[in-house]
Design an enzyme around this catalytic site. Structure first.
Site, PDB file in Angstrom:
ATOM      1  N   GLU A   1      38.987  12.299 -48.384  1.00  0.00           N
ATOM      2  CA  GLU A   1      40.150  11.452 -48.167  1.00  0.00           C
ATOM      3  C   GLU A   1      41.175  11.661 -49.288  1.00  0.00           C
ATOM      4  O   GLU A   1      40.845  12.268 -50.319  1.00  0.00           O
ATOM      5  CB  GLU A   1      39.701   9.983 -48.152  1.00  0.00           C
ATOM      6  CG  GLU A   1      38.683   9.648 -47.055  1.00  0.00           C
ATOM      7  CD  GLU A   1      39.306   9.474 -45.678  1.00  0.00           C
ATOM      8  OE1 GLU A   1      40.324  10.124 -45.386  1.00  0.00           O
ATOM      9  OE2 GLU A   1      38.757   8.686 -44.877  1.00  0.00           O
TER      10      GLU A   1
ATOM     11  N   ASP B   1      45.963  12.432 -42.208  1.00  0.00           N
ATOM     12  CA  ASP B   1      46.492  12.389 -43.577  1.00  0.00           C
ATOM     13  C   ASP B   1      46.202  13.679 -44.348  1.00  0.00           C
ATOM     14  O   ASP B   1      46.366  13.741 -45.556  1.00  0.00           O
ATOM     15  CB  ASP B   1      45.899  11.183 -44.334  1.00  0.00           C
ATOM     16  CG  ASP B   1      44.375  11.192 -44.314  1.00  0.00           C
ATOM     17  OD1 ASP B   1      43.777  12.206 -43.885  1.00  0.00           O
ATOM     18  OD2 ASP B   1      43.771  10.180 -44.727  1.00  0.00           O
TER      19      ASP B   1
ATOM     20  N   HIS C   1      43.208  15.117 -44.627  1.00  0.00           N
ATOM     21  CA  HIS C   1      41.881  15.227 -45.249  1.00  0.00           C
ATOM     22  C   HIS C   1      41.080  16.343 -44.606  1.00  0.00           C
ATOM     23  O   HIS C   1      41.196  16.604 -43.415  1.00  0.00           O
ATOM     24  CB  HIS C   1      41.118  13.886 -45.250  1.00  0.00           C
ATOM     25  CG  HIS C   1      40.626  13.400 -43.918  1.00  0.00           C
ATOM     26  ND1 HIS C   1      40.921  12.151 -43.427  1.00  0.00           N
ATOM     27  CD2 HIS C   1      39.811  13.976 -42.997  1.00  0.00           C
ATOM     28  CE1 HIS C   1      40.312  11.984 -42.258  1.00  0.00           C
ATOM     29  NE2 HIS C   1      39.639  13.075 -41.975  1.00  0.00           N
TER      30      HIS C   1
ATOM     31  N   ASP D   1      30.054  17.359 -42.650  1.00  0.00           N
ATOM     32  CA  ASP D   1      29.923  15.938 -42.973  1.00  0.00           C
ATOM     33  C   ASP D   1      29.064  15.200 -41.946  1.00  0.00           C
ATOM     34  O   ASP D   1      28.732  15.743 -40.883  1.00  0.00           O
ATOM     35  CB  ASP D   1      31.315  15.273 -43.101  1.00  0.00           C
ATOM     36  CG  ASP D   1      32.278  15.693 -41.995  1.00  0.00           C
ATOM     37  OD1 ASP D   1      31.815  16.191 -40.960  1.00  0.00           O
ATOM     38  OD2 ASP D   1      33.493  15.514 -42.164  1.00  0.00           O
TER      39      ASP D   1
HETATM   40  C1  GLP Z   1      37.015  13.420 -39.014  1.00  0.00           C
HETATM   41  C2  GLP Z   1      36.155  14.563 -39.548  1.00  0.00           C
HETATM   42  C3  GLP Z   1      37.018  15.750 -39.925  1.00  0.00           C
HETATM   43  C4  GLP Z   1      37.914  16.107 -38.761  1.00  0.00           C
HETATM   44  C5  GLP Z   1      38.801  14.923 -38.433  1.00  0.00           C
HETATM   45  C6  GLP Z   1      39.796  15.206 -37.318  1.00  0.00           C
HETATM   46  O1  GLP Z   1      37.667  12.759 -40.041  1.00  0.00           O
HETATM   47  N1  GLP Z   1      35.402  14.187 -40.698  1.00  0.00           N
HETATM   48  O2  GLP Z   1      36.181  16.846 -40.269  1.00  0.00           O
HETATM   49  O3  GLP Z   1      38.677  17.238 -39.106  1.00  0.00           O
HETATM   50  O4  GLP Z   1      37.963  13.853 -38.062  1.00  0.00           O
HETATM   51  O5  GLP Z   1      39.271  14.953 -36.066  1.00  0.00           O
HETATM   52  P1  GLP Z   1      39.987  15.387 -34.734  1.00  0.00           P
HETATM   53  O6  GLP Z   1      39.760  16.856 -34.597  1.00  0.00           O
HETATM   54  O7  GLP Z   1      39.286  14.600 -33.675  1.00  0.00           O
HETATM   55  O8  GLP Z   1      41.426  15.062 -34.859  1.00  0.00           O
END
Ligand code: GLP
Length: 264
Positions: A148, A141, A143, A72
């Site tokens: 989402e 959540d 995702h 992403d």
């Molecule tokens: C964002 C990214 C996800 C990632 C998430 C969790 O939403 N788009 O791909 O998994 O953050 O991030 P973190 O690893 O900092 O908790």
């Protein structure tokens, strides 16, 4: 689905990095075809990337024949912005390994035609023959990528609108000001991820415990998009102890017994 549980994120990250390196080496030993790897951003994979960098520098694995696609990217954030996923990936992985620059694919959140950018990304993935392994993290959540809650479990790469919750959580990277967090992103779909031969999801810390409970013990649901992994023949969730803090004791014991029996 397998759930690998390690005492802490450092041990879990080493497990994940070595698993990825094993898969790259296994494929290289049987074919000259490239290894197609899906990659993620976030704080969670940083230690896994650090171990992969160490392995590349030690000559234990090479990314010369790896083609990667990231999950992403924010819409409208300049590529050189320190919080763009392009910057993140170069800082924490690509600048330190031997993957050729032309093998690196990251969605362009500044493309003049975002829909065309997403369609071309899916086509580029399909042209490789598909992912061998997709590494992902999850949001609080549940995702996966930026899928989402209520994203279709059949979704493909597209423009998505971030939830307020996600923008609040991610505001920690934007001076704790959610107004600086882009409202939209480009994201691979749930089906883009689950179309991979193997999916490895990392989840560390107590903030991920509810999502892991829903993903592992709840129904397959667009409410928790990582739950789609239940339908995948080769899905692995790699957790530290804190992230499995909300699953049933019996589930915990089951996954530990599988690990022990299979010496994972
Ligand atoms: C964002 C990214 C996800 C990632 C998430 C969790 O939403 N788009 O791909 O998994 O953050 O991030 P973190 O690893 O900092 O908790």
């Amino acid at each position: 689905m397998k759930v690998i549980i390690r005492n802490n994120s450092a041990e879990a990250s080493v497990w994940a990095a070595r698993h990825i390196a094993d898969r790259i080496r296994e494929k290289a030993a049987r074919t000259s075809e490239p290894f197609i790897l899906g990659l993620c951003t976030g704080s969670t994979p940083i230690e896994t990337y650090a171990e992969l960098i160490r392995m590349v520098k030690a000559g234990e694995v090479s990314f010369k024949n790896v083609i990667s696609f990231n999950m992403d990217e924010y819409v409208g954030l300049p590529k050189a912005h320190p919080e763009s996923y392009w910057s993140f990936m170069h800082k924490y992985l690509f600048d330190h390994i031997d993957e050729p620059a032309e093998n690196i694919h990251i969605l362009n959140g500044n493309a003049p035609d975002l829909d065309a950018e997403c369609a071309a990304y899916e086509e580029a993935i399909a042209a490789t023959g598909g992912f061998d392994l997709f590494l992902g993290g999850i949001g609080e959540d549940g995702h996966i990528a930026f899928n989402e809650p209520f994203s279709s479990l059949n979704s493909r790469t597209r423009v998505v609108t971030l939830t307020e919750d996600t923008r609040i959580v991610n505001s920690r990277f934007f001076d704790n000001d959610m107004n600086q967090v882009p409202r939209q992103a480009l994201s691979v779909g749930v089906a883009t991820v689950t179309g991979s031969k193997e999916v490895v999801i990392l989840a560390f810390g107590p903030k991920k415990a509810r999502a892991i409970r829903d993903a592992v013990e709840g129904p397959v649901s667009h409410y928790c998009t990582v739950s789609a992994l239940q339908l995948h023949p080769d899905g692995i969730i790699v957790c530290d102890e804190a992230a499995v803090g909300e699953i049933k004791l019996n589930s915990y014991k089951y996954f530990k017994a599988v690990e022990e029996a299979e010496k994972l």
